[in-house]
Motif scaffolding. Sequence first.
Motif, short mmCIF file in Angstrom:
data_model
loop_
_atom_site.label_atom_id
_atom_site.label_comp_id
_atom_site.label_asym_id
_atom_site.label_seq_id
_atom_site.Cartn_x
_atom_site.Cartn_y
_atom_site.Cartn_z
N LEU A 32 -5.93 -6.67 0.14
CA LEU A 32 -4.39 -6.35 0.23
C LEU A 32 -4.32 -7.03 1.90
O LEU A 32 -4.62 -6.42 2.54
CB LEU A 32 -3.74 -5.62 0.00
N ALA A 79 -10.23 -3.66 -4.42
CA ALA A 79 -8.70 -3.83 -4.04
C ALA A 79 -8.40 -4.61 -2.58
O ALA A 79 -8.44 -3.92 -1.86
CB ALA A 79 -7.11 -2.81 -4.34
N GLU A 122 -9.74 -4.08 2.67
CA GLU A 122 -10.39 -4.09 1.28
C GLU A 122 -10.11 -2.31 0.98
O GLU A 122 -10.59 -1.73 1.99
CB GLU A 122 -12.21 -4.64 1.74
N PHE A 154 -1.74 -6.33 -5.55
CA PHE A 154 -3.31 -6.30 -4.82
C PHE A 154 -4.19 -7.41 -6.15
O PHE A 154 -3.93 -7.07 -7.01
CB PHE A 154 -4.06 -4.83 -5.05
N GLU A 155 -5.47 -7.61 -5.28
CA GLU A 155 -6.07 -9.28 -6.02
C GLU A 155 -7.60 -8.09 -6.50
O GLU A 155 -7.80 -6.77 -5.42
CB GLU A 155 -6.46 -9.73 -5.18
N LEU A 156 -7.55 -7.87 -7.41
CA LEU A 156 -8.58 -6.75 -8.05
C LEU A 156 -9.81 -7.56 -8.42
O LEU A 156 -9.57 -8.87 -8.98
CB LEU A 156 -7.56 -6.36 -8.97
N SER A 197 -11.56 3.36 2.18
CA SER A 197 -11.21 1.97 2.83
C SER A 197 -10.87 2.63 4.81
O SER A 197 -11.32 3.25 5.32
CB SER A 197 -9.96 2.08 2.85
N MET A 223 -1.23 -1.50 -9.28
CA MET A 223 -1.50 -2.29 -8.19
C MET A 223 -1.50 -3.73 -8.39
O MET A 223 -0.82 -4.13 -6.80
CB MET A 223 -3.31 -1.70 -7.80
N GLU A 224 -1.73 -4.50 -10.06
CA GLU A 224 -1.96 -5.21 -9.74
C GLU A 224 -0.03 -5.80 -9.73
O GLU A 224 -0.37 -7.26 -9.21
CB GLU A 224 -2.33 -5.61 -11.07
N GLU A 234 0.53 -1.26 -0.31
CA GLU A 234 -0.02 -0.30 0.02
C GLU A 234 0.78 1.39 0.30
O GLU A 234 0.83 2.06 -0.66
CB GLU A 234 -0.82 0.02 1.32
#
Length: 687
Positions: free
Chosen positions: A607, A605, A611, A589-591, A628, A584-585, A571
């Motif tokens: 991580l 996103a 979330e 990060f899982e998008l 967030s 981000m990917e 982050e």
Amino acid sequence: MKNLTLLLLLIIPFMTLKSQEGNEVSKRPEPLAKKNFKFPEYEQTMLDNGMKISLIKDTEQPTITVRLLIGGGSSQDGTKSGLSELTADMLMKGAGEMTAFDIASKVDGLGSSLYASSSNDFISISLTTLVKHLDELLPILKDVVRSPKFLDKELEKLKSQYKSAILAERGNPSSLASNLMKIAVFGKDHPYADVTSPEDIDALEVEDLQAYYSKYFIPNNISLSITGEFDNEIVQSIYNVFIDWEKGEELSIQVPEPKPELKGVYFISRPNSVQSAVRIITPLPHYNDKNREKVSLAASVMGASFTGRLFKTLREKYSYTYSPSAGISSNKFSNFFYTVSDVKTEVTDSSINVILDELNDLRDNTITKEELDNIKNYKIGSYYMSFENSGFISNLIQNSELKGVRAKFLETYTSRLENFTEDNIQKIVQKYLNTDDAYIIVVGDPSVKEKLSQYGEIYEYTNDMKPSFGKFAEYEKVKLDADDLLENYVEAIGGEDAIENVNSIVSTGKTLIDANGMSMEGDVIIHKKSPNLYHYRQQISSQIEEKWFDGTNATASMNGMKIPQGEINAEQKMEFEMFGISKMEDLGFELSVLGKKDGKIVLKAMLDGKETLHYFDAESFLLEKTSSTAETPNGQLNLTVSYSKYGDFSGIKLPTVVEYDLVQFQFTQVFDHEINADIEDSVFKNE
């Protein structure tokens, strides 16, 4: 040590006395003889203008309380959520010739209290004072009730406080669970399920409050109780405040029948939460339903303090939680039974199983007489103790009558309770507390979600009470995946070729801070250099905050004092990277694209269990907002960052206004950007 000495001084004489008398210390004393309870005396009358009066005399203290109930409450807000609550609070913010300060200083200076509040079914106004000060305070009470000012400047102050409180509530798991269970059991459009948003508060104007006041603040829609030490002269002086108030048009205050949502599990994800707020609820009828007292007794079997089943299982047997409870709501028109348990994350499903098992046992097996007698004794004892406070009596009479239960009916409550049988409880549970009709509410870490599917379909909501997944999701489907969306974003800010040619960005600007009504201004500068060198400096008054990242190490300081940074996470790396959102990917990060909502395409996103939601304009694909949670000394709070007023800087579109909203702390940064300025690498080192 002092406490131990006092304890010994108490115990030793007692032991000596027992020894002298030859009694057995372990022998249980016989219960005291039962005393007949007599409901306290009260009088009821009515003024010519329709105002209902209750008089409860209490001469133990030289005090008096004057309380008004105005029928309506938040159930009558209609499309203007928050209206009744703001109206109630504004009563104290100026009335007659007095300002808010005048009212507060006069009341406080006499050691008295005067306050107003709103609930689902009514607004209440209460004045408590020494009898000798009553004459000085009655004119203030009259102005507050009959001549409120509703000043714009006071409303704006309250709006700011309300919005901060709403945002704080969104970080509170108990509040989230409470709001969500009302939506489930009443239906999302029902007045009792309404959840006020900051936008709702912004939309309210003085004219709305005045209209609400004019409609509901009429004497024939008000009950008045006078409690304490008084004589006929004092009572008449209070009557004189209201006796010339003209009767208004008769009101018919109604609330629609509930339209419950589908049965299942209603879930709010709260990443990294160590506890789950678990609520199990079933629908109940109106307040004056003939079975309400039996339902209340059955609820007490489940959750009446130390004697309830949930305490004996969830706490004593399994140690899943500290203080489980159960009860029933007290709305006039529609209600619900509920269980409350805040449990460790890893035992969320186990706790739900225990609660369901206890409810099923009550449904399928008759309760023992001993258990029922214990609960009856607990409830009757608590009821009797409440009468030590004369205010309880007046509130009980006023609230009950407003909700359709006559005062005379209250007088025989304990005798009815004593006559309820084990069979009564089982039938009530089968009808009203049946797990077949139950909703399960959970606010907790996403890791518990998978285990919740065993209880039915899961309907996931956001912390602003909007459906996010499941059949009720408000997102429109879009033909974009995360890669497509970020490609469109890159194109929107200038294109891949253009951003690859950006070697540095210098952003200079002003910071405007609003914290608890206090405003401050400062300077800010951000240096970024490809690929990931970063420097941030903000000065507000004498306070200087700085952050550096030299590509390997991150450091920070506050007023020259070093702040430990620890290991750099993905982050932070996204913040340091040039155009980090687009990477981000690659950063881990899982998008996933949730869909389109209010003209925005929402990218989730994930991580390390945390979330973040990113909102892109559905037409321009520019980033407009991120949402967030942030860790603070007070726990997790919601953080929203908004980006607006994009400008073109050497072919690159960048936001010139960035707004941060963290509950009671908001600040805005207004920037000018310079592309490809010469920046020495030393800028990025804390030397």
